[in-house]
Design an enzyme around this catalytic site. Sequence first.
Site, PDB file in Angstrom:
ATOM      1  N   ARG A   1      -8.602   0.066   4.468  1.00  0.00           N
ATOM      2  CA  ARG A   1      -7.670   0.668   4.161  1.00  0.00           C
ATOM      3  C   ARG A   1      -6.621   0.322   3.846  1.00  0.00           C
ATOM      4  NH1 ARG A   1      -7.021   6.107   7.268  1.00  0.00           N
ATOM      5  NH2 ARG A   1      -5.636   6.372   5.352  1.00  0.00           N
TER       6      ARG A   1
ATOM      7  N   ASP B   1       4.644   1.149  12.020  1.00  0.00           N
ATOM      8  CA  ASP B   1       3.624   0.549  11.629  1.00  0.00           C
ATOM      9  C   ASP B   1       3.218  -1.033  12.170  1.00  0.00           C
ATOM     10  OD1 ASP B   1       2.760   2.664  10.196  1.00  0.00           O
ATOM     11  OD2 ASP B   1       3.596   2.153   8.290  1.00  0.00           O
TER      12      ASP B   1
ATOM     13  N   LYS C   1       0.901  -1.105   0.079  1.00  0.00           N
ATOM     14  CA  LYS C   1      -0.100  -0.052  -0.109  1.00  0.00           C
ATOM     15  C   LYS C   1       1.092   1.245  -0.034  1.00  0.00           C
ATOM     16  CE  LYS C   1      -1.877   1.724   4.111  1.00  0.00           C
ATOM     17  NZ  LYS C   1      -1.295   3.345   4.425  1.00  0.00           N
ATOM     18  N   ASN C   2       1.903   1.537   0.808  1.00  0.00           N
ATOM     19  CA  ASN C   2       2.435   2.637   0.994  1.00  0.00           C
ATOM     20  C   ASN C   2       3.479   2.739   0.024  1.00  0.00           C
ATOM     21  OD1 ASN C   2       1.019   3.318   3.172  1.00  0.00           O
ATOM     22  ND2 ASN C   2       2.373   2.794   4.664  1.00  0.00           N
TER      23      ASN C   2
END
Length: 420
Positions: A399, A307, A22-23
Amino acid sequence: MEKFVIEGGKKLSGEIRVSGSKNATLPVLAATLLTDSVCEIRNVPKLRDTMTMCKLLRSLGKTVEISPTKIKISGSANNHVADYKLVSTMRGSFCVLGPLLAKLGKAKVSMPGGCIIGVRPVDLHMKGISALGVKSGFEGGYVLAQASRLKGAQMYLGGTFGSSVLATANVMMAAALAHGETVIESAACEPEIEELGDFLSAMGAKIDGHGTPRIVINGVRKLNGVNYKMGSDRIEAGTFLLMAAATKGDIVVKDANYNHMLALIDKLNSIGVEVNKVGSHDLRIKSRKKLRPANIVTHPHPGFPTDLQAQYMALMAITPGVSLITDRVFPDRFMHIAELNRMGAQIRRDSGSAIVEGVKQLFGAPVMASDLRASAALVIAGLAAKGKTEIHRIYHLDRGYENLDEKLLQIGAKVSREKE
Ligand code: EPZ
């Protein structure tokens, strides 16, 4: 709204596959604003955040076609305004600032604001673009910035809490089309920055040192389209390892990048969990009955990632003994403590740290997801707990974790997604 219902106590076993990062995907999608040619990107995780970035790109003039195997982005950026409605839902969207300035010479980007994990200022982003000759100010909740042609420069991008991932990304993308050489000192070294550098290089950018604290970029006039496959998500992979550790499981995590996860793997080995490479892309994890508690302090990469702090805390909550968990990147990222305590954990906060007194067993309870990684911590706690856990507001999980419930079912968890 939807919730997860987890029947805890099942030992996880089997194979689970990691999705694209994702990042890494968010800045890569933003980088497509730098070209008028077609970009095709594969292995993009289908998540709320990546879909929000696609919407933002469309609002800026790009055509975005989403198919099951790839995202095709074509057309040219022709609008310099990144609207509050989209940017406020996801901080990652602030990284359209650099590419808009490079391509259109101006940008009006909504301030992302603070969020549940902390204050999250943008001073390092502004420092970086101003070194490139951008004049900027704030008005009505927006950053207004402009420059006729960006000029390369040397800059120091370290801040009070270390380097900044998205500020480094913004400057790299702006500098790719700037005139002359840019040197970013104290750049973020996260694998997501390395991947952005690889993507920009594939587009024809002249960039060196990405993945180290010193990145050198020689601006070019034009960038090409590219066909690119995203690498795997190290935080999702780490979350799977911690799920297996907490349930005394034995699983193979497919498509995990060992080199990106050394801080977590080293910590897991030290507390009694076995993690080994299987071939070049997979990891096997076996967790014993009795683990030892151990402290962590989060740092920018290659340190222990913030994270994974919440997920590691869930594991320590069921590891008898005392551990101290300190977050040096986001010192206020502790919303998960109260919810873990609702399940019987014994955790108290002491400024930027949490003191965890591990208990033998957690008990299922209704809990509330507060942010993405806190939600993942609650899933870990629910998988290990005795009885039924209901996690509300799982849109936070959606998300950042692709099809988490389906993936967990494949390794023996009892999880269902239900309407509230
Ligand atoms: C990225 O956020 C990630 N987001 C975050 O992932 C991650 O937690 C964070 O990096 C740290 O690894 C994306 O990539 C989309 P930072 P970013 O700027 O870049 C301070 C997740 O769960 N700072 O590296 O916004 C800041 O307050 C998320 O997937 C300044 O002081 O984070 C923090 O203390 C959440 N001034 C530290 O730097 C600035 O201008 C690191 O933040 C910018 C940041």
